[in-house]
Motif scaffolding. Structure first.
Motif, PDB file in Angstrom:
ATOM      1  N   LEU A 264      23.837  14.030 -10.032  1.00  0.00           N
ATOM      2  CA  LEU A 264      22.418  13.685  -9.957  1.00  0.00           C
ATOM      3  C   LEU A 264      21.776  13.816 -11.336  1.00  0.00           C
ATOM      4  O   LEU A 264      20.964  12.966 -11.747  1.00  0.00           O
ATOM      5  N   ARG A 265      22.147  14.858 -12.068  1.00  0.00           N
ATOM      6  CA  ARG A 265      21.621  15.039 -13.429  1.00  0.00           C
ATOM      7  C   ARG A 265      22.004  13.855 -14.320  1.00  0.00           C
ATOM      8  O   ARG A 265      21.194  13.328 -15.087  1.00  0.00           O
ATOM      9  N   SER A 266      23.264  13.452 -14.191  1.00  0.00           N
ATOM     10  CA  SER A 266      23.743  12.328 -14.998  1.00  0.00           C
ATOM     11  C   SER A 266      22.985  11.049 -14.662  1.00  0.00           C
ATOM     12  O   SER A 266      22.639  10.256 -15.553  1.00  0.00           O
ATOM     13  N   SER A 267      22.706  10.850 -13.385  1.00  0.00           N
ATOM     14  CA  SER A 267      21.992   9.631 -12.983  1.00  0.00           C
ATOM     15  C   SER A 267      20.563   9.629 -13.511  1.00  0.00           C
ATOM     16  O   SER A 267      20.024   8.570 -13.854  1.00  0.00           O
ATOM     17  N   ILE A 268      19.942  10.806 -13.579  1.00  0.00           N
ATOM     18  CA  ILE A 268      18.593  10.894 -14.148  1.00  0.00           C
ATOM     19  C   ILE A 268      18.641  10.628 -15.646  1.00  0.00           C
ATOM     20  O   ILE A 268      17.842   9.875 -16.201  1.00  0.00           O
ATOM     21  N   GLU A 269      19.621  11.245 -16.309  1.00  0.00           N
ATOM     22  CA  GLU A 269      19.748  11.076 -17.763  1.00  0.00           C
ATOM     23  C   GLU A 269      19.975   9.621 -18.145  1.00  0.00           C
ATOM     24  O   GLU A 269      19.398   9.120 -19.125  1.00  0.00           O
ATOM     25  N   HIS A 270      20.804   8.936 -17.355  1.00  0.00           N
ATOM     26  CA  HIS A 270      21.163   7.558 -17.690  1.00  0.00           C
ATOM     27  C   HIS A 270      20.332   6.540 -16.913  1.00  0.00           C
ATOM     28  O   HIS A 270      20.659   5.348 -16.905  1.00  0.00           O
ATOM     29  N   GLU A 271      19.312   7.029 -16.245  1.00  0.00           N
ATOM     30  CA  GLU A 271      18.390   6.157 -15.502  1.00  0.00           C
ATOM     31  C   GLU A 271      19.134   5.242 -14.529  1.00  0.00           C
ATOM     32  O   GLU A 271      18.885   4.040 -14.447  1.00  0.00           O
ATOM     33  N   ASP A 272      20.039   5.873 -13.783  1.00  0.00           N
ATOM     34  CA  ASP A 272      20.792   5.133 -12.763  1.00  0.00           C
ATOM     35  C   ASP A 272      19.938   5.071 -11.500  1.00  0.00           C
ATOM     36  O   ASP A 272      20.072   5.889 -10.584  1.00  0.00           O
ATOM     37  N   SER A 273      19.057   4.115 -11.467  1.00  0.00           N
ATOM     38  CA  SER A 273      18.087   3.999 -10.382  1.00  0.00           C
ATOM     39  C   SER A 273      18.753   3.816  -9.022  1.00  0.00           C
ATOM     40  O   SER A 273      18.315   4.386  -8.018  1.00  0.00           O
ATOM     41  N   ASP A 274      19.808   3.027  -8.950  1.00  0.00           N
ATOM     42  CA  ASP A 274      20.491   2.773  -7.680  1.00  0.00           C
ATOM     43  C   ASP A 274      21.055   4.064  -7.092  1.00  0.00           C
ATOM     44  O   ASP A 274      20.932   4.317  -5.888  1.00  0.00           O
ATOM     45  N   TYR A 275      21.709   4.854  -7.946  1.00  0.00           N
ATOM     46  CA  TYR A 275      22.297   6.111  -7.455  1.00  0.00           C
ATOM     47  C   TYR A 275      21.213   7.076  -6.974  1.00  0.00           C
ATOM     48  O   TYR A 275      21.343   7.692  -5.925  1.00  0.00           O
ATOM     49  N   LEU A 276      20.135   7.204  -7.753  1.00  0.00           N
ATOM     50  CA  LEU A 276      19.044   8.089  -7.372  1.00  0.00           C
ATOM     51  C   LEU A 276      18.466   7.703  -6.012  1.00  0.00           C
ATOM     52  O   LEU A 276      18.287   8.545  -5.128  1.00  0.00           O
TER      53      LEU A 276
END
Length: 304
Positions: A264-276
């Protein structure tokens, strides 16, 4: 007037869990007398003064000669203190007395019993009420604490059917729903649904209090923070013992959580909107289903 379910109910550890069961049984006329056992004389005095117990002592040996068939001893002390109580029971208590407990970790109680007795005594019925509060001590006793809550019993192949039936009836008398499962399944399930949330709540509050140097950090915290972290006000000694006693299951749950949190941290850092969005939507759906299950359970309990 019908005869009470239990003759003498002896509660070892007169805190929230034990005190609430004692007062609940008394108010419902389910026992003839409640006797308390506490380490400190002042706790004994306060429990009597508040009407939580009729009389209280600092050792089981003080009441051992009075106890026999139809009496119940309920062990409600911190998990790692159970061994000492079981040793007193072995030394002084008749095998006719029903013994049960309320510890949050059943594997540690099983090991303690095997250490003290050599085998699990047939009179010993391991149990865990899935109810509680962030409050603790004799002043927290609540006679209605177990209404519409579940109690898990973990009997063994040699557990006395008569003692198991008495313990089940005892919990039902205070309004609880009784379920049974194995010790292993209990500790795995509770490690994930109860022990892990306490780890997270304690860690979050400690992080905010100690590591984020902002004097307004709690002043502007809203209701969500209050609700999420309420359990961090629970008894530190009790939860210290639980963490040590159920270490394997808790670490497994923590590893899964840490792995998911890292993603989840990685998705926030890389702005992975779909995963979030996927995680948040999936979590909301699961939480909503849980809310429906709770509502259905409450309706079912009321009908019964």
């Amino acid at each position: 007037m019908s005869q009470p379910l239990i003759n003498k109910f002896v509660v070892v550890g007169i805190g929230l869990i034990g005190g609430s069961l004692a007062t609940g049984l008394t108010q419902r006329g389910a026992c003839a007398e409640v006797i308390g056992i506490a380490r400190k004389p002042e706790t004994c005095d306060e429990a009597v003064a508040r009407g939580v117990v009729a009389r209280a002592y600092t050792s089981l040996r003080d009441v051992a000669s009075e106890l026999g068939k139809g009496d119940v001893i309920f062990i409600s002390v911190p998990t790692l203190s159970v061994t000492a109580v079981l040793q007193e029971i072995k030394d002084f208590i008749s095998p006719d007395v029903t013994i049960t407990d309320g510890a949050s970790v059943k594997g540690s109680v099983q090991r303690a019993a095997e250490q003290v007795f050599g085998v699990i005594p047939p009179q010993l019925v391991l149990g865990h009420p899935i109810a509680g509060s962030e409050k603790s001590g004799v002043t927290a006793a609540n006679p209605n604490l177990y209404e519409n809550h579940r109690v898990i019993l973990t009997p063994f192949s040699n557990t006395s059917a008569q003692d198991l039936a008495l313990v089940s009836a005892m919990w039902q008398a205070v309004g609880a729903e009784v379920l049974t499962m194995s010790v292993e399944e209990h500790d795995e399930v509770l490690g994930a649904t109860s022990h892990l949330p306490h780890v997270i709540a304690y860690s979050l509050v400690d992080t905010l209090a100690q590591d984020i140097h902002n004097p307004n950090i709690f002043r502007y915290a809203a209701g969500g923070f209050r609700d999420f972290t309420r359990i961090a006000s629970s008894d530190p000694v009790m939860w210290h013992d639980i963490m040590r006693a159920n270490k394997v299951a808790i670490l497994q749950s923590m590893d899964l959580f840490i792995d998911n949190l890292s993603r989840l941290r990685s998705s926030i850092e890389h702005e992975d909107s779909d995963y979030l969005l996927k995680v948040f939507s999936r979590a909301k759906e699961a939480r909503d289903e849980f809310t429906v299950m709770l509502a259905q359970r409450q309706v079912s309990t009321k009908k019964e």
